[in-house]
Enzyme design. Sequence first.
Site, PDB file in Angstrom:
ATOM      1  N   ARG A  66       0.825  -1.211   0.000  1.00  0.00           N
ATOM      2  CA  ARG A  66       0.000   0.000   0.000  1.00  0.00           C
ATOM      3  C   ARG A  66       0.862   1.266   0.000  1.00  0.00           C
ATOM      4  NH1 ARG A  66      -4.790   0.003   4.077  1.00  0.00           N
ATOM      5  NH2 ARG A  66      -5.440   1.711   2.707  1.00  0.00           N
ATOM      6  N   ASN A  99      -8.885   8.130   5.037  1.00  0.00           N
ATOM      7  CA  ASN A  99      -7.816   7.598   4.190  1.00  0.00           C
ATOM      8  C   ASN A  99      -6.465   7.719   4.871  1.00  0.00           C
ATOM      9  OD1 ASN A  99      -9.808   7.145   2.377  1.00  0.00           O
ATOM     10  ND2 ASN A  99      -9.235   8.766   0.962  1.00  0.00           N
ATOM     11  N   ASP A 101      -3.625   7.440   2.811  1.00  0.00           N
ATOM     12  CA  ASP A 101      -2.699   7.495   1.670  1.00  0.00           C
ATOM     13  C   ASP A 101      -1.907   8.797   1.560  1.00  0.00           C
ATOM     14  OD1 ASP A 101      -4.599   9.324   0.587  1.00  0.00           O
ATOM     15  OD2 ASP A 101      -5.658   7.693  -0.426  1.00  0.00           O
ATOM     16  N   HIS A 116      -7.896   7.635  10.799  1.00  0.00           N
ATOM     17  CA  HIS A 116      -7.446   6.232  10.779  1.00  0.00           C
ATOM     18  C   HIS A 116      -5.929   6.108  10.669  1.00  0.00           C
ATOM     19  CE1 HIS A 116     -11.687   4.665   9.444  1.00  0.00           C
ATOM     20  NE2 HIS A 116     -11.642   5.076  10.684  1.00  0.00           N
ATOM     21  N   CYS A 124       5.756   1.674  17.509  1.00  0.00           N
ATOM     22  CA  CYS A 124       6.061   0.427  18.195  1.00  0.00           C
ATOM     23  C   CYS A 124       4.756  -0.310  18.482  1.00  0.00           C
ATOM     24  CB  CYS A 124       6.799   0.720  19.493  1.00  0.00           C
ATOM     25  SG  CYS A 124       7.262  -0.789  20.377  1.00  0.00           S
ATOM     26  N   CYS A 146      11.627  -2.144  17.239  1.00  0.00           N
ATOM     27  CA  CYS A 146      11.849  -0.957  18.065  1.00  0.00           C
ATOM     28  C   CYS A 146      13.095  -1.179  18.924  1.00  0.00           C
ATOM     29  CB  CYS A 146      10.618  -0.767  18.953  1.00  0.00           C
ATOM     30  SG  CYS A 146      10.708   0.623  20.081  1.00  0.00           S
ATOM     31  N   SER A 193     -18.569   4.750   2.440  1.00  0.00           N
ATOM     32  CA  SER A 193     -19.714   3.849   2.325  1.00  0.00           C
ATOM     33  C   SER A 193     -20.653   3.916   3.527  1.00  0.00           C
ATOM     34  CB  SER A 193     -19.223   2.418   2.175  1.00  0.00           C
ATOM     35  OG  SER A 193     -18.545   2.026   3.353  1.00  0.00           O
ATOM     36  N   ALA A 235     -16.202  11.140  -7.803  1.00  0.00           N
ATOM     37  CA  ALA A 235     -15.897  12.354  -7.038  1.00  0.00           C
ATOM     38  C   ALA A 235     -15.085  13.364  -7.848  1.00  0.00           C
ATOM     39  CB  ALA A 235     -15.140  11.979  -5.762  1.00  0.00           C
TER      40      ALA A 235
HETATM   41  N1  LIG Z   1      -6.830   5.280  -0.176  1.00  0.00           N
HETATM   42  C1  LIG Z   1      -6.888   4.890   1.113  1.00  0.00           C
HETATM   43  O1  LIG Z   1      -6.264   5.509   1.983  1.00  0.00           O
HETATM   44  C2  LIG Z   1      -7.745   3.716   1.472  1.00  0.00           C
HETATM   45  C3  LIG Z   1      -7.971   2.665   0.561  1.00  0.00           C
HETATM   46  C4  LIG Z   1      -8.780   1.565   0.977  1.00  0.00           C
HETATM   47  C5  LIG Z   1      -9.349   1.597   2.256  1.00  0.00           C
HETATM   48  N2  LIG Z   1      -9.096   2.621   3.107  1.00  0.00           N
HETATM   49  C6  LIG Z   1      -9.770   2.708   4.431  1.00  0.00           C
HETATM   50  O2  LIG Z   1     -10.283   1.475   4.902  1.00  0.00           O
HETATM   51  C7  LIG Z   1     -11.589   1.628   5.486  1.00  0.00           C
HETATM   52  C8  LIG Z   1     -12.710   0.938   4.704  1.00  0.00           C
HETATM   53  O3  LIG Z   1     -12.468   1.013   3.309  1.00  0.00           O
HETATM   54  P1  LIG Z   1     -13.533   0.876   2.121  1.00  0.00           P
HETATM   55  O4  LIG Z   1     -12.856   0.616   0.874  1.00  0.00           O
HETATM   56  O5  LIG Z   1     -14.663   0.036   2.545  1.00  0.00           O
HETATM   57  O6  LIG Z   1     -13.999   2.383   1.957  1.00  0.00           O
HETATM   58  P2  LIG Z   1     -15.305   3.089   2.313  1.00  0.00           P
HETATM   59  O7  LIG Z   1     -16.074   2.366   3.332  1.00  0.00           O
HETATM   60  O8  LIG Z   1     -14.868   4.464   2.610  1.00  0.00           O
HETATM   61  O9  LIG Z   1     -16.156   2.966   0.899  1.00  0.00           O
HETATM   62  C9  LIG Z   1     -15.739   3.508  -0.341  1.00  0.00           C
HETATM   63  C10 LIG Z   1     -16.956   4.181  -1.001  1.00  0.00           C
HETATM   64  O10 LIG Z   1     -16.474   4.965  -2.072  1.00  0.00           O
HETATM   65  C11 LIG Z   1     -17.376   4.863  -3.149  1.00  0.00           C
HETATM   66  N3  LIG Z   1     -16.612   5.163  -4.375  1.00  0.00           N
HETATM   67  C12 LIG Z   1     -15.832   4.320  -5.099  1.00  0.00           C
HETATM   68  N4  LIG Z   1     -15.271   4.981  -6.130  1.00  0.00           N
HETATM   69  C13 LIG Z   1     -15.718   6.263  -6.063  1.00  0.00           C
HETATM   70  C14 LIG Z   1     -15.500   7.442  -6.855  1.00  0.00           C
HETATM   71  N5  LIG Z   1     -14.717   7.431  -7.928  1.00  0.00           N
HETATM   72  N6  LIG Z   1     -16.118   8.590  -6.471  1.00  0.00           N
HETATM   73  C15 LIG Z   1     -16.942   8.623  -5.388  1.00  0.00           C
HETATM   74  N7  LIG Z   1     -17.177   7.550  -4.611  1.00  0.00           N
HETATM   75  C16 LIG Z   1     -16.577   6.382  -4.947  1.00  0.00           C
HETATM   76  C17 LIG Z   1     -17.949   3.476  -3.084  1.00  0.00           C
HETATM   77  O11 LIG Z   1     -19.227   3.466  -3.659  1.00  0.00           O
HETATM   78  C18 LIG Z   1     -17.990   3.217  -1.558  1.00  0.00           C
HETATM   79  O12 LIG Z   1     -19.264   3.556  -1.034  1.00  0.00           O
HETATM   80  C19 LIG Z   1     -11.790   3.115   5.508  1.00  0.00           C
HETATM   81  O13 LIG Z   1     -11.168   3.646   6.622  1.00  0.00           O
HETATM   82  C20 LIG Z   1     -11.049   3.517   4.276  1.00  0.00           C
HETATM   83  O14 LIG Z   1     -10.863   4.875   4.164  1.00  0.00           O
HETATM   84  C21 LIG Z   1      -8.313   3.676   2.739  1.00  0.00           C
HETATM   85 ZN   LIG Z   2       9.123  -0.038  21.553  1.00  0.00          ZN
END
Ligand SMILES: NC(=O)c1ccc[n+]([C@@H]2O[C@H](COP(=O)([O-])OP(=O)(O)OC[C@H]3O[C@@H](n4cnc5c(N)ncnc54)[C@H](O)[C@@H]3O)[C@@H](O)[C@H]2O)c1
Ligand SMILES: [Zn+2]
Length: 247
Positions: A66, A99, A101, A116, A124, A146, A193, A235
């Site tokens: 990741r 996120n 990232d 998160h 650690c 560590c 979601s 988005a």
């Molecule tokens: N990029 C990252 O940092 C990253 C990636 C995967 C998961 N996670 C984290 O893990 C946990 C759960 O992850 P998850 O994947 O179930 O995410 P989530 O529960 O936040 O769901 C993702 C949502 O985004 C929607 N979506 C997909 N593509 C889209 C677009 N182009 N425009 C608008 N909406 C769109 C989907 O319909 C879904 O409802 C959360 O904390 C999440 O943020 C983070």
């Molecule tokens: Zn430690």
Amino acid sequence: MDEARIPIGEGTRVLVLTGAGISAESGLATFRGGGGLWEGYPVEQVASPEGFAADPELVWRFYSMRRRAAAEAEPNAAHRALATLEEGLGDRLLLVTQNVDGLHARAGSRRVVEVHGTLWRTRCSRCLRPPFDDATEPLGPPLPRCTCGALLRPDIVWFGEMLDPAATGRVEGFLRAARRSGAPLVFVAVGTSGNVYPAAGYVHAARAHGAETWLVNLDPALNATSFDHIVTGPAGEVLPRLLGLDG
Ligand SMILES: NC(=O)c1ccc[n+]([C@@H]2O[C@H](COP(=O)([O-])OP(=O)(O)OC[C@H]3O[C@@H](n4cnc5c(N)ncnc54)[C@H](O)[C@@H]3O)[C@@H](O)[C@H]2O)c1
Ligand SMILES: [Zn+2]
């Protein structure tokens, strides 16, 4: 479908919540969209303290992958629109992201609460040494340790773990200050979601503080009925338009 602009005028405060969906157009997979599996393992297994205790090497491989994917990704038009919005609003905006990232910061956002955690710090698994910046990609063995001898781990909030009270406190403080100011409050959720609490509950908190609530998501989210306005679509296209930043 609601195609109006998000009403942001003189004095309006804006609380934004983003989830994995906002980074999908940057090429970063959401978990649930991919079937919730990573190399055949349930995501809970690579993102929980129990999973780390059982197989730390598997967990580090997952996060190293990741880190690599996030480093190679670029912020998209939705990240950039939020950074531009912040330029105009300053302290009247707070961006809460689930996120990890780092793409919001790379797009120029500064008032970001990463509830998160982040891929870009390590801590650690045992002692209280503060988390530190880290972009290495351990694959193990040996896995990084560590100075106290325990295994290091990513500074991510895993399933079953508490959010940092300082992070949630900033969000609550922002909502309280908005209410005290008497100014209009807008809540915008993007690409999330509605599965993961407490972030999924922010829409209720914002409503309780008098906010007008907007959801931008590819599919109607689980808690969609809690929003005043729902705009369905990617988005990167929808958000700049709703913020009047597409022209
Ligand atoms: N990029 C990252 O940092 C990253 C990636 C995967 C998961 N996670 C984290 O893990 C946990 C759960 O992850 P998850 O994947 O179930 O995410 P989530 O529960 O936040 O769901 C993702 C949502 O985004 C929607 N979506 C997909 N593509 C889209 C677009 N182009 N425009 C608008 N909406 C769109 C989907 O319909 C879904 O409802 C959360 O904390 C999440 O943020 C983070
Ligand atoms: Zn430690």
